[in-house]
Design a protein around this motif. Structure first.
Motif, PDB file in Angstrom:
ATOM      1  N   ARG A  98       0.789  -1.233   0.000  1.00 27.13           N
ATOM      2  CA  ARG A  98       0.000   0.000   0.000  1.00 27.13           C
ATOM      3  C   ARG A  98       0.821   1.283   0.000  1.00 27.13           C
ATOM      4  NH1 ARG A  98      -4.669  -1.628   4.412  1.00 27.13           N
ATOM      5  NH2 ARG A  98      -5.630  -3.301   3.177  1.00 27.13           N
ATOM      6  N   ASP A  99       2.007   1.256   0.563  1.00 23.03           N
ATOM      7  CA  ASP A  99       2.803   2.487   0.658  1.00 23.03           C
ATOM      8  C   ASP A  99       2.946   3.196  -0.698  1.00 23.03           C
ATOM      9  OD1 ASP A  99       4.681   4.364   2.147  1.00 23.03           O
ATOM     10  OD2 ASP A  99       6.063   3.492   0.674  1.00 23.03           O
ATOM     11  N   PRO A 100       3.281   2.496  -1.778  1.00 19.73           N
ATOM     12  CA  PRO A 100       3.395   3.202  -3.068  1.00 19.73           C
ATOM     13  C   PRO A 100       2.065   3.824  -3.521  1.00 19.73           C
ATOM     14  CG  PRO A 100       4.340   0.994  -3.226  1.00 19.73           C
ATOM     15  CD  PRO A 100       3.649   1.078  -1.904  1.00 19.73           C
ATOM     16  N   LEU A 101       0.951   3.173  -3.179  1.00 20.55           N
ATOM     17  CA  LEU A 101      -0.359   3.698  -3.554  1.00 20.55           C
ATOM     18  C   LEU A 101      -0.700   4.940  -2.736  1.00 20.55           C
ATOM     19  CD1 LEU A 101      -2.261   0.298  -3.825  1.00 20.55           C
ATOM     20  CD2 LEU A 101      -1.177   1.618  -5.669  1.00 20.55           C
ATOM     21  N   TYR A 102      -0.377   4.906  -1.431  1.00 20.61           N
ATOM     22  CA  TYR A 102      -0.579   6.094  -0.588  1.00 20.61           C
ATOM     23  C   TYR A 102       0.238   7.258  -1.140  1.00 20.61           C
ATOM     24  CZ  TYR A 102      -2.330   2.863   3.061  1.00 20.61           C
ATOM     25  OH  TYR A 102      -3.012   1.918   3.774  1.00 20.61           O
ATOM     26  N   ARG A 103       1.467   6.987  -1.488  1.00 20.58           N
ATOM     27  CA  ARG A 103       2.349   8.037  -2.000  1.00 20.58           C
ATOM     28  C   ARG A 103       1.840   8.586  -3.331  1.00 20.58           C
ATOM     29  NH1 ARG A 103       6.922   8.578   0.950  1.00 20.58           N
ATOM     30  NH2 ARG A 103       7.214   6.965   2.532  1.00 20.58           N
ATOM     31  N   GLU A 104       1.274   7.708  -4.150  1.00 21.30           N
ATOM     32  CA  GLU A 104       0.728   8.126  -5.450  1.00 21.30           C
ATOM     33  C   GLU A 104      -0.392   9.146  -5.287  1.00 21.30           C
ATOM     34  OE1 GLU A 104      -2.384   6.097  -8.504  1.00 21.30           O
ATOM     35  OE2 GLU A 104      -0.647   4.854  -7.982  1.00 21.30           O
ATOM     36  N   VAL A 105      -1.244   8.942  -4.309  1.00 22.38           N
ATOM     37  CA  VAL A 105      -2.439   9.774  -4.170  1.00 22.38           C
ATOM     38  C   VAL A 105      -2.239  10.945  -3.187  1.00 22.38           C
ATOM     39  CG1 VAL A 105      -3.603   8.503  -2.322  1.00 22.38           C
ATOM     40  CG2 VAL A 105      -4.962   9.590  -4.106  1.00 22.38           C
ATOM     41  N   ALA A 106      -1.230  10.868  -2.346  1.00 24.69           N
ATOM     42  CA  ALA A 106      -1.059  11.873  -1.278  1.00 24.69           C
ATOM     43  C   ALA A 106      -0.598  13.223  -1.813  1.00 24.69           C
ATOM     44  CB  ALA A 106      -0.060  11.377  -0.243  1.00 24.69           C
TER      45      ALA A 106
END
Length: 168
Positions: A128-136
């Protein structure tokens, strides 16, 4: 991620800024009349994620709202698009060790009801970390500090975000 402090930090931020606060998981429980683990048991994770996506779509049309989403909301690309388009997204990035310490005795976390919950947290974080970073829009690193300190970090980051967006 679960245990990052989304509800605690979000509720306090909303209170300080006279905004409405909603925790998606709590709202789903209020609307269905059952706890999240029961929804997972009856409808599976896919059923829960459908409910979560519908609620996200509904709530992100509101203004003056601080929303604490479930940690898995970013798994659906449509949810990431909704988040990116309709608000300021703050990612509370907390080390997996701290997440483990905060969640290890919590029986209300269906994804951690496995033989090795610590390994599960690490696996979820990697996914999930890369996905959080993508949207943050904003990433706030947290962990062992107190919730008030994290709220102040979020406030400062949002102020800076507004300054940057006004300059363009």
């Amino acid at each position: 991620m679960m245990g990052a402090g989304k509800t605690t930090v979000g509720r306090e931020y909303a209170k300080r800024h006279q905004m409405r606060f909603v925790d998606c998981d709590h709202e789903i429980e209020a609307r269905t009349g059952v706890k999240v683990p029961t929804i997972f048991e009856i409808e599976g994770e896919a059923g829960f994620r459908r409910r979560e996506s519908q609620l996200l779509d509904e709530l992100t049309h509101e203004t003056g709202l601080v929303l604490a989403t479930g940690g898995g909301v970013v798994l659906d690309p449509a949810n990431r698009a909704v988040l990116a388009a309709r608000g300021i997204v703050v990612y509370l990035n907390v080390p997996t060790q701290v997440l483990w310490e905060r969640t290890r005795n919590d029986r209300n976390r269906p994804l951690l009801q496995v033989s090795n919950p610590r390994e599960r947290i690490e696996s979820l974080y990697r996914e999930r970390d890369p996905l959080y970073r993508e949207v943050a829009d904003i990433i706030v690193d947290g962990g062992r500090g107190n919730p008030g300190g994290m709220v102040r970090q979020v406030e400062k980051a949002i102020q800076n975000f507004h300054k940057k967006t006004c300059e363009h």
